[in-house]
Design a protein around this motif. Structure first.
Motif, PDB file in Angstrom:
ATOM      1  N   GLN A 244       0.738  -1.266  -0.038  1.00 31.07           N
ATOM      2  CA  GLN A 244       0.056  -0.124  -0.150  1.00 31.07           C
ATOM      3  C   GLN A 244       0.901   1.381   0.014  1.00 31.07           C
ATOM      4  O   GLN A 244       0.608   2.194  -0.733  1.00 31.07           O
ATOM      5  CB  GLN A 244      -0.857   0.111   1.430  1.00 31.07           C
ATOM      6  N   VAL A 245       1.932   1.110   0.638  1.00 31.91           N
ATOM      7  CA  VAL A 245       2.974   2.513   0.800  1.00 31.91           C
ATOM      8  C   VAL A 245       3.298   2.589  -0.651  1.00 31.91           C
ATOM      9  O   VAL A 245       3.511   3.745  -1.085  1.00 31.91           O
ATOM     10  CB  VAL A 245       3.772   2.064   1.830  1.00 31.91           C
ATOM     11  N   GLU A 246       3.792   1.769  -1.182  1.00 31.52           N
ATOM     12  CA  GLU A 246       4.406   1.626  -2.630  1.00 31.52           C
ATOM     13  C   GLU A 246       3.489   2.104  -3.544  1.00 31.52           C
ATOM     14  O   GLU A 246       3.759   2.996  -4.442  1.00 31.52           O
ATOM     15  CB  GLU A 246       4.969   0.332  -2.916  1.00 31.52           C
ATOM     16  N   GLU A 247       2.086   1.730  -3.324  1.00 33.42           N
ATOM     17  CA  GLU A 247       1.056   2.225  -4.373  1.00 33.42           C
ATOM     18  C   GLU A 247       0.784   3.665  -4.201  1.00 33.42           C
ATOM     19  O   GLU A 247       0.844   4.621  -5.030  1.00 33.42           O
ATOM     20  CB  GLU A 247      -0.112   1.516  -4.132  1.00 33.42           C
ATOM     21  N   TRP A 248       0.806   3.994  -2.992  1.00 33.06           N
ATOM     22  CA  TRP A 248       0.527   5.703  -2.586  1.00 33.06           C
ATOM     23  C   TRP A 248       1.715   6.292  -2.941  1.00 33.06           C
ATOM     24  O   TRP A 248       1.671   7.529  -3.428  1.00 33.06           O
ATOM     25  CB  TRP A 248       0.204   5.750  -1.003  1.00 33.06           C
TER      26      TRP A 248
ATOM     27  N   SER B 248       4.438  10.576  -6.313  1.00 29.01           N
ATOM     28  CA  SER B 248       5.457  10.769  -7.336  1.00 29.01           C
ATOM     29  C   SER B 248       4.687  11.377  -8.650  1.00 29.01           C
ATOM     30  O   SER B 248       5.196  12.194  -9.264  1.00 29.01           O
ATOM     31  CB  SER B 248       6.056   9.537  -7.489  1.00 29.01           C
ATOM     32  N   ALA B 249       3.689  10.729  -9.139  1.00 32.88           N
ATOM     33  CA  ALA B 249       3.083  11.076 -10.320  1.00 32.88           C
ATOM     34  C   ALA B 249       2.442  12.559 -10.259  1.00 32.88           C
ATOM     35  O   ALA B 249       2.653  13.154 -11.106  1.00 32.88           O
ATOM     36  CB  ALA B 249       1.913  10.097 -10.763  1.00 32.88           C
TER      37      ALA B 249
ATOM     38  N   ARG C 231       8.007  19.265  -9.835  1.00 33.46           N
ATOM     39  CA  ARG C 231       9.293  18.899  -9.680  1.00 33.46           C
ATOM     40  C   ARG C 231      10.094  19.655 -11.067  1.00 33.46           C
ATOM     41  O   ARG C 231      11.146  20.342 -11.085  1.00 33.46           O
ATOM     42  CB  ARG C 231       9.943  17.498  -9.650  1.00 33.46           C
ATOM     43  N   ASP C 232       9.507  19.377 -12.461  1.00 30.27           N
ATOM     44  CA  ASP C 232      10.019  19.652 -13.469  1.00 30.27           C
ATOM     45  C   ASP C 232       9.942  21.251 -13.454  1.00 30.27           C
ATOM     46  O   ASP C 232      10.926  22.063 -13.831  1.00 30.27           O
ATOM     47  CB  ASP C 232       9.255  19.137 -14.703  1.00 30.27           C
ATOM     48  N   LYS C 233       8.781  21.917 -13.148  1.00 24.38           N
ATOM     49  CA  LYS C 233       8.572  23.220 -13.207  1.00 24.38           C
ATOM     50  C   LYS C 233       9.713  24.051 -12.257  1.00 24.38           C
ATOM     51  O   LYS C 233      10.182  25.173 -12.338  1.00 24.38           O
ATOM     52  CB  LYS C 233       7.333  23.519 -13.031  1.00 24.38           C
ATOM     53  N   TYR C 234       9.965  23.251 -10.933  1.00 25.03           N
ATOM     54  CA  TYR C 234      10.656  24.102  -9.845  1.00 25.03           C
ATOM     55  C   TYR C 234      11.844  23.018  -9.878  1.00 25.03           C
ATOM     56  O   TYR C 234      12.070  22.371  -8.670  1.00 25.03           O
ATOM     57  CB  TYR C 234       9.990  24.050  -8.780  1.00 25.03           C
TER      58      TYR C 234
ATOM     59  N   GLU D  91       9.510  13.343  -1.078  1.00 23.31           N
ATOM     60  CA  GLU D  91       8.047  12.817  -0.962  1.00 23.31           C
ATOM     61  C   GLU D  91       7.888  11.585   0.259  1.00 23.31           C
ATOM     62  O   GLU D  91       8.719  10.897   0.220  1.00 23.31           O
ATOM     63  CB  GLU D  91       7.664  12.549  -2.287  1.00 23.31           C
ATOM     64  N   THR D  92       7.146  11.585   0.982  1.00 18.80           N
ATOM     65  CA  THR D  92       6.804  10.854   2.274  1.00 18.80           C
ATOM     66  C   THR D  92       5.415  10.380   2.239  1.00 18.80           C
ATOM     67  O   THR D  92       4.425  11.168   2.247  1.00 18.80           O
ATOM     68  CB  THR D  92       7.184  11.672   3.393  1.00 18.80           C
TER      69      THR D  92
END
Length: 300
Positions: A217-221, A226-227, A233-236, A243-244
């Protein structure tokens, strides 16, 4: 003229701390600072003039005291002030309409964390259409900075993290952008936090994600987070982003994440509820239990 940073000033220690924080933020954002003192009229006077004169005198004294403090700590800020007739909540909400953000002070609770939030601040936070930052009494410039190498406080070290609370079920661009901008003007790391609670087994249906174990579940979230943050991230690109994802109550996770932060950013939905404007449980918990300044960003 660019929209200013606006701060409510009433002469109290908490409003003076808010004024200093607002001045530092105005310099970071390269914006002017507008101090607003709101006073209530006394309609029981026949002409209102004696009461009005006293109120204006007290307001001028409060504004002058705040200006003296600001000129010492932020001599370069572009500063102007205004007195407006209340009620205070309505006056501050009106001032916020023309602001980049509104800053309010609050007395601290016992110990080193939490805010004692009055009815005016709560009313403004629950109704404002612009971001509102709540600053605790006693907040100073070195509190938002990392300690020096030998452990002492400093105003010359880098900034502590900016923490952003994200609800992956209801993400909002306004809240995310505010947090990235806050990190950018500070040159600080942005820590993005999403908290989830494992569902109660009896509430799960066939194929629910809750049938996976906690690690899955942690990996899914984490993938969802990240998505979501990837385009930002790209803009800044110059901002260091952490990310946590934590398995905990959102309020508990935020209180823990904000410990040692320079700013916590949370969102507030502006949709009207049957009982009127509300701050919501996460915002309520943040402003009552977090020690650093809290930015409440409204969104639809």
């Amino acid at each position: 003229m660019l929209p200013p940073v606006v701060v409510g000033v009433d002469g109290s220690p908490e409003s003076l701390a808010a004024a200093e924080w607002a001045a530092r933020e105005a310099l970071r954002r390269e914006l002017p600072l507008r101090m607003v003192h709101a006073w209530n009229g006394h309609p029981h006077h026949a002409d209102g003039e004696p009461a009005t004169a006293v109120q204006r005198h007290l307001g001028r004294r409060s504004l002058r005291r705040a200006e003296e403090r600001i000129r010492v700590v932020c001599p370069g800020v572009r500063l102007y002030d205004e007195q407006v007739e209340g009620p205070a909540t309505a006056a501050l909400l009106n001032a916020a309409e023309r602001a980049d953000l509104l800053v309010l002070g609050s007395r601290g609770l016992s110990g080193f964390t939490g805010f004692l939030v009055g009815s005016v601040s709560l009313g403004v936070i629950a109704r404002a259409s612009r971001p509102v930052v709540l600053v605790r009494a006693g907040e100073e410039g070195e509190d938002e900075r990392l300690p020096a190498d030998h452990g002492s406080v400093s105003t010359r070290t880098g900034y502590r993290d900016v923490v952003l609370a994200v609800d992956l079920g209801d993400p909002c661009d306004e809240v995310i952008q505010f947090a990235f901008e806050a990190a950018r003007v500070r040159g600080a790391r942005l820590r993005v936090v999403h908290a989830w609670q494992p569902p109660f087994p009896l509430n799960l249906g066939p194929g629910d994600i809750g049938l996976m174990n906690d690690l899955q579940q942690v990996e899914e979230w984490q993938g969802f987070l990240s998505a979501l943050i990837g385009p930002w991230r790209d803009k800044y690109a110059d901002i260091d982003v952490l990310e946590t994802v934590v398995a905990d109550k959102p309020s508990t996770a935020l209180i823990r994440a904000a410990s040692g932060a320079s700013l916590l950013v949370v969102g507030r939905r502006t949709t009207e509820r049957p009982l009127g404007p509300r701050t919501g449980p996460v915002v309520h918990s943040a402003i009552h239990h977090v020690g650093c300044p809290v930015a409440v960003v409204p969104h639809e």
